[in-house]
Motif scaffolding. Sequence first.
Motif: not given
Length: 115
Positions: A31-33, A56-57, A93-95, A113-114
């Motif tokens: 994964m790369n955000l 990010a948040t 926002e990334w799930g 958790s996803h």
Amino acid sequence: MAVRRVVPNVRSQRPQEGRRFYGLLGFEEAMNLGWIVTLASTAVPTAQVSLMTGDATAPVVPDMSVEVDDVDEVYEAVRASGAEIVHPLQDEEWGVRRFFARDPDGRVVNVLSHR
């Protein structure tokens, strides 16, 4: 409640160089955000390391991430214990649904958790 994986989060100012280094150890990008790059073992995909420039948040970079099967249940248990909640429970926002808590030694743990 069950733990699915535990991932150390390494603060990094050079995540692309780190990605190349960990690639030498058998990790590949999962994964790369941009602000976080997660690398996984090619043989055991739940063996992972994340390189983070920031979050990010959230107000801090967590020391580790713990994926659980029911983040809401864990949140209630941690909150009821009196542990410090560093970042509130929320959907990202990334799930993922996650919160941060501080352990007794001051480490910040990202519990998720996803969705």
